[in-house]
Design a protein around this motif. Sequence first.
Motif, mmCIF file in Angstrom:
data_model
loop_
_atom_site.group_PDB
_atom_site.id
_atom_site.type_symbol
_atom_site.label_atom_id
_atom_site.label_comp_id
_atom_site.label_asym_id
_atom_site.label_seq_id
_atom_site.Cartn_x
_atom_site.Cartn_y
_atom_site.Cartn_z
ATOM 1 N N ALA A 179 2.973 2.981 -12.835
ATOM 2 C CA ALA A 179 3.085 4.173 -13.674
ATOM 3 C C ALA A 179 1.787 4.970 -13.744
ATOM 4 C CB ALA A 179 3.526 3.779 -15.085
ATOM 5 N N THR A 180 0.652 4.288 -13.658
ATOM 6 C CA THR A 180 -0.634 4.973 -13.771
ATOM 7 C C THR A 180 -1.540 4.565 -12.613
ATOM 8 O OG1 THR A 180 -1.734 3.234 -15.046
ATOM 9 C CG2 THR A 180 -0.472 4.887 -16.303
ATOM 10 N N PRO A 181 -2.509 5.406 -12.295
ATOM 11 C CA PRO A 181 -3.453 5.037 -11.234
ATOM 12 C C PRO A 181 -4.274 3.803 -11.602
ATOM 13 C CG PRO A 181 -3.970 7.226 -12.112
ATOM 14 C CD PRO A 181 -2.724 6.761 -12.782
ATOM 15 N N GLU A 182 -4.521 3.612 -12.881
ATOM 16 C CA GLU A 182 -5.276 2.428 -13.320
ATOM 17 C C GLU A 182 -4.494 1.143 -13.044
ATOM 18 O OE1 GLU A 182 -6.796 5.986 -15.257
ATOM 19 O OE2 GLU A 182 -4.781 5.160 -15.253
ATOM 20 N N GLU A 183 -3.182 1.195 -13.278
ATOM 21 C CA GLU A 183 -2.341 0.026 -12.978
ATOM 22 C C GLU A 183 -2.322 -0.249 -11.477
ATOM 23 O OE1 GLU A 183 1.588 0.623 -14.505
ATOM 24 O OE2 GLU A 183 0.915 0.716 -16.578
ATOM 25 N N ALA A 184 -2.223 0.807 -10.684
ATOM 26 C CA ALA A 184 -2.222 0.652 -9.228
ATOM 27 C C ALA A 184 -3.547 0.077 -8.751
ATOM 28 C CB ALA A 184 -1.950 1.997 -8.562
ATOM 29 N N GLN A 185 -4.646 0.579 -9.304
ATOM 30 C CA GLN A 185 -5.964 0.077 -8.926
ATOM 31 C C GLN A 185 -6.097 -1.408 -9.272
ATOM 32 O OE1 GLN A 185 -9.303 1.405 -11.279
ATOM 33 N NE2 GLN A 185 -10.668 1.292 -9.519
ATOM 34 N N ALA A 186 -5.678 -1.790 -10.460
ATOM 35 C CA ALA A 186 -5.774 -3.192 -10.884
ATOM 36 C C ALA A 186 -4.929 -4.087 -9.981
ATOM 37 C CB ALA A 186 -5.338 -3.330 -12.338
ATOM 38 N N ALA A 187 -3.738 -3.635 -9.631
ATOM 39 C CA ALA A 187 -2.871 -4.426 -8.758
ATOM 40 C C ALA A 187 -3.492 -4.554 -7.372
ATOM 41 C CB ALA A 187 -1.489 -3.785 -8.662
ATOM 42 N N TRP A 188 -4.051 -3.469 -6.868
ATOM 43 C CA TRP A 188 -4.668 -3.503 -5.523
ATOM 44 C C TRP A 188 -5.865 -4.440 -5.513
ATOM 45 C CZ3 TRP A 188 -6.218 1.553 -2.539
ATOM 46 C CH2 TRP A 188 -6.519 1.249 -1.215
ATOM 47 N N LEU A 189 -6.696 -4.357 -6.550
ATOM 48 C CA LEU A 189 -7.868 -5.236 -6.620
ATOM 49 C C LEU A 189 -7.458 -6.712 -6.712
ATOM 50 C CD1 LEU A 189 -10.127 -3.120 -8.973
ATOM 51 C CD2 LEU A 189 -10.465 -3.533 -6.520
ATOM 52 N N ALA A 190 -6.308 -6.988 -7.329
ATOM 53 C CA ALA A 190 -5.842 -8.365 -7.473
ATOM 54 C C ALA A 190 -5.108 -8.871 -6.222
ATOM 55 C CB ALA A 190 -4.924 -8.470 -8.688
ATOM 56 N N LEU A 233 0.822 -1.214 0.000
ATOM 57 C CA LEU A 233 0.000 0.000 0.000
ATOM 58 C C LEU A 233 0.855 1.263 0.000
ATOM 59 C CD1 LEU A 233 -2.783 -0.978 2.572
ATOM 60 C CD2 LEU A 233 -3.017 -0.798 0.088
ATOM 61 N N ARG A 234 1.857 1.288 0.859
ATOM 62 C CA ARG A 234 2.712 2.479 0.932
ATOM 63 C C ARG A 234 3.447 2.734 -0.384
ATOM 64 N NH1 ARG A 234 3.549 0.390 6.075
ATOM 65 N NH2 ARG A 234 5.477 -0.625 5.448
ATOM 66 N N ASN A 235 3.778 1.676 -1.102
ATOM 67 C CA ASN A 235 4.564 1.803 -2.333
ATOM 68 C C ASN A 235 3.743 1.941 -3.610
ATOM 69 O OD1 ASN A 235 6.863 1.621 -0.785
ATOM 70 N ND2 ASN A 235 7.155 -0.555 -1.172
ATOM 71 N N LEU A 236 2.434 1.949 -3.513
ATOM 72 C CA LEU A 236 1.601 2.021 -4.728
ATOM 73 C C LEU A 236 2.027 3.129 -5.696
ATOM 74 C CD1 LEU A 236 -2.040 1.297 -3.534
ATOM 75 C CD2 LEU A 236 -0.761 0.028 -5.256
ATOM 76 N N PRO A 237 2.137 4.379 -5.256
ATOM 77 C CA PRO A 237 2.471 5.438 -6.213
ATOM 78 C C PRO A 237 3.860 5.296 -6.839
ATOM 79 C CG PRO A 237 1.542 6.372 -4.210
ATOM 80 C CD PRO A 237 1.827 4.926 -3.931
ATOM 81 N N GLN A 238 4.801 4.703 -6.118
ATOM 82 C CA GLN A 238 6.153 4.563 -6.655
ATOM 83 C C GLN A 238 6.303 3.337 -7.542
ATOM 84 O OE1 GLN A 238 5.572 4.780 -3.260
ATOM 85 N NE2 GLN A 238 6.078 6.926 -2.996
ATOM 86 N N THR A 239 5.429 2.371 -7.375
ATOM 87 C CA THR A 239 5.562 1.097 -8.073
ATOM 88 C C THR A 239 4.864 1.073 -9.430
ATOM 89 O OG1 THR A 239 5.675 -0.021 -5.937
ATOM 90 C CG2 THR A 239 5.215 -1.403 -7.838
#
Length: 87
Positions: free
Chosen positions: A71-82, A63-69
């Motif tokens: 490239a896009t908010p959509e990629e972060a959202q998909a990774a979090w949902l998975a 969670l803490r590393n989402l923005p750094q890991t």
Amino acid sequence: MGKDRIITAAHFTDENGETTTIDSGIDWAMIRWERDLELKETDWWALKDLTMSQAKKDYRTFLRNLPQTYATPEEAQAAWLAYEVPE
């Protein structure tokens, strides 16, 4: 937990009771807001009289590393949902 709350649209009701939906997609501010809420909700995992599992530590690091890991908010959202949230 938080990933069930990730917002992709906003709903507004005016004084006449009419609802307007704005689908603005997802942005980093939304991801960070939800992430911060999730971190607050899982802070109790780190209480000194509890032993946090490695899975919980990894989730909070994720969670803490989402923005750094991602490239896009959509990629972060998909990774979090998975991501499988530890119990």
